[in-house]
Design an enzyme around this catalytic site. Structure first.
Site, PDB file in Angstrom:
ATOM      1  CE  LYS A 155      36.109 107.451  40.986  1.00  0.00           C
ATOM      2  NZ  LYS A 155      36.727 106.543  40.006  1.00  0.00           N
TER       3      LYS A 155
ATOM      4  NE  ARG B 116      38.596  94.334  40.870  1.00  0.00           N
ATOM      5  CZ  ARG B 116      37.740  93.643  40.121  1.00  0.00           C
ATOM      6  NH1 ARG B 116      36.631  94.206  39.663  1.00  0.00           N
ATOM      7  NH2 ARG B 116      37.978  92.381  39.826  1.00  0.00           N
ATOM      8  CE  LYS B 117      32.236 102.000  37.974  1.00  0.00           C
ATOM      9  NZ  LYS B 117      33.493 102.761  38.176  1.00  0.00           N
TER      10      LYS B 117
ATOM     11  CB  ALA C  82      30.095  92.989  38.469  1.00  0.00           C
TER      12      ALA C  82
ATOM     13  CB  ILE D 283      29.330  84.252  42.390  1.00  0.00           C
ATOM     14  CG1 ILE D 283      30.747  83.670  42.275  1.00  0.00           C
ATOM     15  CG2 ILE D 283      28.493  83.972  41.149  1.00  0.00           C
ATOM     16  CD1 ILE D 283      30.792  82.148  42.303  1.00  0.00           C
ATOM     17  N   GLY D 284      29.516  85.785  45.091  1.00  0.00           N
ATOM     18  CA  GLY D 284      30.104  86.090  46.393  1.00  0.00           C
ATOM     19  C   GLY D 284      31.494  85.514  46.582  1.00  0.00           C
ATOM     20  CG  ASN D 285      34.145  81.366  46.394  1.00  0.00           C
ATOM     21  OD1 ASN D 285      34.574  81.279  47.543  1.00  0.00           O
ATOM     22  ND2 ASN D 285      34.781  80.858  45.349  1.00  0.00           N
TER      23      ASN D 285
ATOM     24  CE1 TYR E 192      33.105 114.500  33.764  1.00  0.00           C
ATOM     25  CE2 TYR E 192      33.352 115.404  31.550  1.00  0.00           C
ATOM     26  CZ  TYR E 192      33.810 114.579  32.567  1.00  0.00           C
ATOM     27  OH  TYR E 192      34.943 113.845  32.392  1.00  0.00           O
TER      28      TYR E 192
HETATM   29  P1  BMP Z   1      36.072 111.879  35.023  1.00  0.00           P
HETATM   30  O1  BMP Z   1      35.665 112.969  36.047  1.00  0.00           O
HETATM   31  O2  BMP Z   1      37.457 112.051  34.515  1.00  0.00           O
HETATM   32  O3  BMP Z   1      35.046 111.717  33.942  1.00  0.00           O
HETATM   33  O4  BMP Z   1      36.134 110.493  35.831  1.00  0.00           O
HETATM   34  C1  BMP Z   1      35.021 109.935  36.451  1.00  0.00           C
HETATM   35  C2  BMP Z   1      35.414 108.743  37.287  1.00  0.00           C
HETATM   36  O5  BMP Z   1      34.257 108.230  37.936  1.00  0.00           O
HETATM   37  C3  BMP Z   1      36.011 107.588  36.518  1.00  0.00           C
HETATM   38  O6  BMP Z   1      37.028 107.005  37.327  1.00  0.00           O
HETATM   39  C4  BMP Z   1      34.873 106.600  36.336  1.00  0.00           C
HETATM   40  O7  BMP Z   1      35.337 105.270  36.364  1.00  0.00           O
HETATM   41  C5  BMP Z   1      34.011 106.875  37.555  1.00  0.00           C
HETATM   42  N1  BMP Z   1      32.549 106.689  37.356  1.00  0.00           N
HETATM   43  C6  BMP Z   1      31.815 107.464  36.459  1.00  0.00           C
HETATM   44  O8  BMP Z   1      32.372 108.316  35.767  1.00  0.00           O
HETATM   45  N2  BMP Z   1      30.467 107.257  36.341  1.00  0.00           N
HETATM   46  C7  BMP Z   1      29.785 106.338  37.079  1.00  0.00           C
HETATM   47  O9  BMP Z   1      28.569 106.234  36.972  1.00  0.00           O
HETATM   48  C8  BMP Z   1      30.519 105.555  38.004  1.00  0.00           C
HETATM   49  C9  BMP Z   1      31.891 105.754  38.136  1.00  0.00           C
HETATM   50  O10 BMP Z   1      32.561 105.046  39.011  1.00  0.00           O
END
Ligand code: BMP
Length: 275
Positions: free
Chosen positions: A60, A92-93, A95, A97-99, A221
């Site tokens: 990713k 890239r997330k 977010a 409008i479509g265009n 985490y």
């Molecule tokens: P890390 O394990 O170092 O915390 O990184 C987590 C990765 O996942 C980051 O790249 C973050 O942008 C992405 N991420 C996240 O942590 N939580 C979400 O809900 C969505 C994500 O994309």
């Protein structure tokens, strides 16, 4: 409860080329580990990927954080993806409008659609974000993940927002292959890939760490066992737990963490399918 299908069986049944390819790699490499490589220099980025590549099904990226980006990076990333047999997911997330998202996906400096097998989007604009991205990505065989939930403290992506994300995905399952979420979301009817329905969305889950409960900026985490076994997710996404401090890549440490998370994720999955 019907038996849960293996990744390999799901790969055979899946209609999406992107989902099929990912499930096949997972089965082939016995790895449900996606490594998130959030470092800012090309050299570190490629070094980490070369070290973790053998243990990962998916890498990713956040390509917009690379300070010294130039197009050769993409070629090098693609070479590593062939060398180590993993797919690429640009986080890239989208977010908008479509265009606009169609332009952001196809164009600009990064031309994400041309190299990233999988990307993701926030459902906040509604279904038009999917049709916009699909106009670019579908002809290329790409797949989209919707962010149905987030790992951060105080996330607004809960309840009816999460439900609507699932509804949007179902209405566009020719391009949406799954979700970024924290659990299988069985309460919204997402089945545990029992092979009895046509539907098979992948759940990819960030916020995974074995040694830490969070960071100072809202990240939370959980362990691979909580994510894959207890919550029914398919892929663990691990960043800092593996590459550590990005300013000093310790190859030996990175490799042993990748191996450790890969084993933890796979053992949790084996327990899940043997239940
Ligand atoms: P890390 O394990 O170092 O915390 O990184 C987590 C990765 O996942 C980051 O790249 C973050 O942008 C992405 N991420 C996240 O942590 N939580 C979400 O809900 C969505 C994500 O994309």
């Amino acid at each position: 409860k019907p038996a849960i299908l293996s990744y390999g069986e799901r790969a055979r049944l899946h209609k999406s080329p992107a989902a099929k390819a990912l499930l096949e790699v997972i089965e082939r490499k016995k790895s449900n580990l996606c490594v998130s490589v959030d470092v800012t220099k090309q050299a570190d980025f490629l070094k980490v990927i070369d070290v973790v590549g053998p243990y990962a099904c998916l890498i990713k990226t956040h390509v917009d954080i690379i300070e010294d980006f130039d197009p050769s990076l993409i070629k090098n990333l693609q070479d590593l993806s062939v060398k180590h047999d993993f797919l690429i997911f640009e986080d890239r997330k989208f977010a908008d409008i479509g265009n606009t998202v169609a332009l952001q996906y196809s164009s600009g400096v990064h031309k994400i659609a041309s190299w990233s097998h999988i990307t993701n989007a926030h459902p906040v604009p509604g279904p038009s974000i999917i049709t916009g991205l699909a106009s670019v990505g579908k002809p290329l065989g790409r797949g989209l993940l919707l962010l149905a939930e987030m790992s951060t403290k105080g996330s607004l992506a809960t309840g009816s927002y999460t439900e609507e994300a699932v509804r949007m995905a179902r209405a566009h399952d020719d391009f949406v292959i799954g979700f970024i979420a924290q659990r299988r979301m069985e309460d919204v009817g997402l089945l545990e890939n029992a092979g009895e329905s046509e539907e098979d969305f992948l759940i990819l889950t960030p916020g995974v760490g074995l040694d830490s409960k969070g960071d100072s900026m809202g990240q939370q985490y959980r362990t691979p066992e909580q994510v894959v076994l207890e919550s029914g997710c398919d892929v663990i996404i691990v960043g800092r737990g593996i590459y550590g401090k990005s300013d000093n890549v310790d190859v030996q440490a990175v490799q042993s963490q990748a191996e450790r998370y890969r084993t933890a994720g796979w053992e949790a999955y084996q327990k899940r399918i043997s239940h």
